[in-house]
Design a protein around this motif. Structure first.
Motif, PDB file in Angstrom:
ATOM      1  N   UNK A  74      55.491  23.919  54.703  1.00 41.32           N
ATOM      2  CA  UNK A  74      55.960  25.105  54.000  1.00 41.32           C
ATOM      3  C   UNK A  74      54.754  26.393  54.194  1.00 41.32           C
ATOM      4  N   UNK A  75      55.429  27.433  53.705  1.00 41.34           N
ATOM      5  CA  UNK A  75      54.698  28.834  53.379  1.00 41.34           C
ATOM      6  C   UNK A  75      55.308  29.439  52.004  1.00 41.34           C
ATOM      7  N   UNK A  76      54.575  30.101  51.318  1.00 41.12           N
ATOM      8  CA  UNK A  76      54.684  30.793  50.265  1.00 41.12           C
ATOM      9  C   UNK A  76      55.429  31.948  50.385  1.00 41.12           C
ATOM     10  N   UNK A  77      56.691  32.184  49.982  1.00 43.03           N
ATOM     11  CA  UNK A  77      57.528  33.202  50.104  1.00 43.03           C
ATOM     12  C   UNK A  77      57.187  34.294  48.874  1.00 43.03           C
ATOM     13  N   UNK A 103      59.976  21.574  25.051  1.00 45.81           N
ATOM     14  CA  UNK A 103      60.473  21.862  26.243  1.00 45.81           C
ATOM     15  C   UNK A 103      59.394  22.192  27.653  1.00 45.81           C
ATOM     16  N   UNK A 104      59.626  22.652  28.248  1.00 45.80           N
ATOM     17  CA  UNK A 104      58.903  23.259  29.498  1.00 45.80           C
ATOM     18  C   UNK A 104      58.749  24.795  29.501  1.00 45.80           C
ATOM     19  N   UNK A 105      57.450  25.079  29.858  1.00 46.19           N
ATOM     20  CA  UNK A 105      56.902  26.431  30.304  1.00 46.19           C
ATOM     21  C   UNK A 105      56.593  26.407  31.693  1.00 46.19           C
ATOM     22  N   UNK A 106      57.701  26.839  32.628  1.00 46.80           N
ATOM     23  CA  UNK A 106      57.492  26.579  34.006  1.00 46.80           C
ATOM     24  C   UNK A 106      56.932  27.765  34.858  1.00 46.80           C
ATOM     25  N   UNK A 107      56.066  27.650  35.882  1.00 47.21           N
ATOM     26  CA  UNK A 107      55.781  28.891  36.774  1.00 47.21           C
ATOM     27  C   UNK A 107      56.583  28.471  37.925  1.00 47.21           C
ATOM     28  N   UNK A 108      57.444  29.399  38.729  1.00 49.24           N
ATOM     29  CA  UNK A 108      58.307  29.009  39.858  1.00 49.24           C
ATOM     30  C   UNK A 108      57.775  29.975  41.015  1.00 49.24           C
ATOM     31  N   UNK A 109      57.728  28.964  41.796  1.00 51.19           N
ATOM     32  CA  UNK A 109      57.279  29.650  43.463  1.00 51.19           C
ATOM     33  C   UNK A 109      58.510  29.360  44.475  1.00 51.19           C
ATOM     34  N   UNK A 110      58.654  30.182  45.183  1.00 52.34           N
ATOM     35  CA  UNK A 110      59.505  30.044  46.277  1.00 52.34           C
ATOM     36  C   UNK A 110      58.697  29.804  47.770  1.00 52.34           C
ATOM     37  N   UNK A 111      59.128  28.719  48.403  1.00 53.01           N
ATOM     38  CA  UNK A 111      58.523  28.445  49.756  1.00 53.01           C
ATOM     39  C   UNK A 111      59.599  28.279  50.669  1.00 53.01           C
ATOM     40  N   UNK A 112      59.290  28.637  52.058  1.00 52.92           N
ATOM     41  CA  UNK A 112      60.071  28.581  53.082  1.00 52.92           C
ATOM     42  C   UNK A 112      59.637  27.317  53.853  1.00 52.92           C
ATOM     43  N   UNK A 113      60.680  26.478  53.856  1.00 54.95           N
ATOM     44  CA  UNK A 113      60.502  25.070  54.743  1.00 54.95           C
ATOM     45  C   UNK A 113      60.557  25.445  56.264  1.00 54.95           C
ATOM     46  N   UNK A 114      59.368  25.310  56.648  1.00 56.95           N
ATOM     47  CA  UNK A 114      59.358  25.267  58.452  1.00 56.95           C
ATOM     48  C   UNK A 114      59.358  24.183  59.014  1.00 56.95           C
ATOM     49  N   UNK A 115      59.739  22.846  58.475  1.00 61.48           N
ATOM     50  CA  UNK A 115      59.802  21.935  59.267  1.00 61.48           C
ATOM     51  C   UNK A 115      61.352  21.332  59.686  1.00 61.48           C
ATOM     52  N   UNK A 116      61.593  20.133  59.891  1.00 66.85           N
ATOM     53  CA  UNK A 116      62.669  19.690  60.250  1.00 66.85           C
ATOM     54  C   UNK A 116      63.301  18.729  59.131  1.00 66.85           C
ATOM     55  N   UNK A 117      64.486  18.383  58.796  1.00 66.46           N
ATOM     56  CA  UNK A 117      65.148  18.052  57.728  1.00 66.46           C
ATOM     57  C   UNK A 117      64.658  16.419  57.750  1.00 66.46           C
ATOM     58  N   UNK A 118      64.053  15.895  58.850  1.00 65.60           N
ATOM     59  CA  UNK A 118      63.554  14.587  59.142  1.00 65.60           C
ATOM     60  C   UNK A 118      62.260  14.197  58.419  1.00 65.60           C
ATOM     61  N   UNK A 119      61.541  15.529  57.842  1.00 64.11           N
ATOM     62  CA  UNK A 119      60.282  15.450  57.183  1.00 64.11           C
ATOM     63  C   UNK A 119      60.521  15.043  55.644  1.00 64.11           C
ATOM     64  N   UNK A 120      61.881  15.172  55.425  1.00 60.78           N
ATOM     65  CA  UNK A 120      62.450  14.999  53.624  1.00 60.78           C
ATOM     66  C   UNK A 120      62.207  13.501  53.642  1.00 60.78           C
ATOM     67  N   UNK A 121      61.403  13.009  52.723  1.00 63.02           N
ATOM     68  CA  UNK A 121      61.547  11.576  52.325  1.00 63.02           C
ATOM     69  C   UNK A 121      61.146  11.514  50.878  1.00 63.02           C
ATOM     70  N   UNK A 122      62.413  11.066  50.385  1.00 59.87           N
ATOM     71  CA  UNK A 122      62.581  10.766  48.750  1.00 59.87           C
ATOM     72  C   UNK A 122      61.891   9.448  48.252  1.00 59.87           C
ATOM     73  N   UNK A 123      61.595   8.812  49.297  1.00 59.44           N
ATOM     74  CA  UNK A 123      61.256   7.286  48.875  1.00 59.44           C
ATOM     75  C   UNK A 123      59.849   7.249  48.295  1.00 59.44           C
ATOM     76  N   UNK A 124      59.073   8.290  48.406  1.00 60.52           N
ATOM     77  CA  UNK A 124      57.766   8.478  47.969  1.00 60.52           C
ATOM     78  C   UNK A 124      56.733   7.253  48.570  1.00 60.52           C
TER      79      UNK A 124
END
Length: 179
Positions: A74-77, A103-124
């Motif tokens: 990723x890169x920061x947008x 509740x929550x106080x959140x700082x939000x960041x936008x990133x650009x995904x620069x990889x391939x979808x196969x990089x995504x692994x929800x199993x941790x």
């Protein structure tokens, strides 16, 4: 009865992860029934998580994204200019978020995904000390998010959409220039 005004907000980060087509990553939370839940069954959301004591919010965003999705490419947008707050519903106040927060106080960041979808692994599996938080994911239009997420987070998601609304058009323009 617990007084909302006597409880603090939990400091967190949120990540709006855009693909090059300008769509944003959302994932479906694994529903775990019990007293410490503020969620409806199987809600969709963007990655988010707590900021460790002394941790820089941007560093927390990279860490949380990796812990929840195994994504590193990723890169920061952009960064939302202000903290975005949400309050827990009355029925789970004093129960959800370990009963310690309103509740929550959140700082939000936008990133650009620069990889391939196969990089995504929800199993941790890449993070042995982390339990999986999500069981499914997809790319979605940013402006659709406030109608997809759990209703009590809707006001926060409207602010997130407003903060990052130019990114899909910007990415589309960059894709046209690159072709």
């Amino acid at each position: 009865m617990i007084s909302r005004e006597n409880l603090p907000y939990r400091d967190c980060v949120g990540i709006a992860l855009f693909n090059p087509a300008g769509r944003v990553f959302i994932a479906r939370r694994i529903f775990t029934p019990g007293p410490d839940t503020s969620e409806v069954e199987r809600p969709w959301q963007m990655p988010q998580g707590g900021i460790d004591k002394g941790e820089d919010p941007a560093a927390a965003a990279y860490r949380e994204l990796y812990e929840e999705t195994a994504i590193r490419s990723v890169s920061l947008l952009d960064e939302a200019p202000d903290w975005i707050y949400y309050d827990l519903p009355d029925e789970v106040l004093g129960i959800a978020l370990k009963g310690k927060y309103r509740g929550q106080r959140q700082k939000w960041f936008a990133f650009l995904f620069e990889g391939d979808d196969r990089e995504i692994d929800l199993s941790t599996e890449t993070q042995p000390n982390c339990d999986p938080e999500f069981d499914d994911w997809r790319w979605e239009d940013l402006e659709a998010l406030p109608d997809i997420i759990v209703p009590f987070k809707r006001p926060a998601y409207l602010k997130i959409v407003a903060a990052f609304k130019d990114i899909p058009k910007r990415l589309a323009a960059e894709a046209i220039q690159a072709s």
